[in-house]
Design an enzyme around this catalytic site. Sequence first.
Site, PDB file in Angstrom:
ATOM      1  N   HIS A 129     -47.941  29.973 -10.962  1.00 35.59           N
ATOM      2  CA  HIS A 129     -47.880  28.645 -10.376  1.00 35.59           C
ATOM      3  C   HIS A 129     -49.179  27.915 -10.695  1.00 35.59           C
ATOM      4  O   HIS A 129     -50.260  28.384 -10.333  1.00 35.59           O
ATOM      5  CB  HIS A 129     -47.680  28.737  -8.863  1.00 35.59           C
TER       6      HIS A 129
ATOM      7  N   ASP B 290     -42.165  34.394  -3.401  1.00 30.01           N
ATOM      8  CA  ASP B 290     -41.577  34.230  -4.728  1.00 30.01           C
ATOM      9  C   ASP B 290     -41.797  35.489  -5.558  1.00 30.01           C
ATOM     10  O   ASP B 290     -42.916  35.974  -5.693  1.00 30.01           O
ATOM     11  CB  ASP B 290     -42.194  33.014  -5.429  1.00 30.01           C
TER      12      ASP B 290
ATOM     13  N   SER C  15     -49.438  33.662  -8.220  1.00 34.35           N
ATOM     14  CA  SER C  15     -49.568  32.326  -7.644  1.00 34.35           C
ATOM     15  C   SER C  15     -51.026  32.145  -7.243  1.00 34.35           C
ATOM     16  O   SER C  15     -51.930  32.526  -7.990  1.00 34.35           O
ATOM     17  CB  SER C  15     -48.614  32.168  -6.452  1.00 34.35           C
TER      18      SER C  15
END
Length: 356
Positions: free
Chosen positions: A192, A285, A165
């Site tokens: 992401h 996540d 991310s």
Amino acid sequence: MRVLIVDDSPILRLLLRSVMESAGLQVREAENGEQALSVLATYTPDIVTMDVHMPGMNGYETTARILERYALPVVILTSSSNANDASSAMRALEVGALAVLEKPAGPHCANFEQQVNELLRTLLNLAQVKIVRRPYAQKSAAPRALPSKHQLHPAQPRLVAIAASAGGPAALKTLLHELAPAQPWPLLLAQHISAGFLDSFRDWLASLSAMPVHLATNDQEFCPGALYLAPEAHHLGVDADLRARLERGNHNTPFCPSANHLFTSVAQSLGSRAIAIQLSGMGRDGAEGLAELNRQGALTIAQEPASAVIDAMPLAAINLQAAKLVLAPEAIAALLNTLASRGTSSSNLPGGEKSC
């Protein structure tokens, strides 16, 4: 919350100031990179927004200079429709900027409110993130005594799954640069990235390695030695035959593509016959999915938190005892290269998978 806006357009600075001050943020401005560094000598914002093209130092160079001196989150604002801007934005992510967003085009545009809401949400979230900035004095070594392949991995791996991310591009740059291109397994990446920038991100990844980089299509076969990304607004998964399984994102999952979705899919389809890597990012996540892979017997790796721009995602995995190994990106690459060289080839992969 205090924000420094760096942009050479007085109209854009006025627009951003109005939007941010209406949300209760305190704002300072700089019209170019040199002025931004001058402001930062006496002013400490919580976060910086950065234009890409400016006279003198561009946004990439300014971001690099800022991150050499200060542990500040930087968000790049650019136009996703401008290929040159998007390419420069990827370079800024490479040196440690945390996100790239499309500039709000103005109140006359239909999606202006959506752009503003995304900008404010991103600023509020990232301003609270602890930035880890420790330039490597020297490269981390590979594990001193690398265990045997059987000790590391009871079954021959068929696939490598990677999740990242904010701060992930900086780790991916090192990992892909050090990785031998002839990997005997496909690599799947859940990163992401803001809407509108996926094509530029794919092209940037392809520039780091001789390895081909593709946007996955549903039901396609994953090929050894290639890197695959989820298409925009989709989660990436895999079945037992190494074919892509894509699912459209929805409001039930805060991140798309989801690291947990990728890791859980790999655990269900391949079990121990996989390698999974959790890189830099905020939040949790991927931690639960990595833990499931660990329980299945897969080789699970978390990025060394001290080497991550943001250490929250690796730490979440480590705290769950989901990672068998904790390594810096160059050591992860060295380990994959070593495992790949130990007799694994596309002709002897389990199930008889061939190069495609």
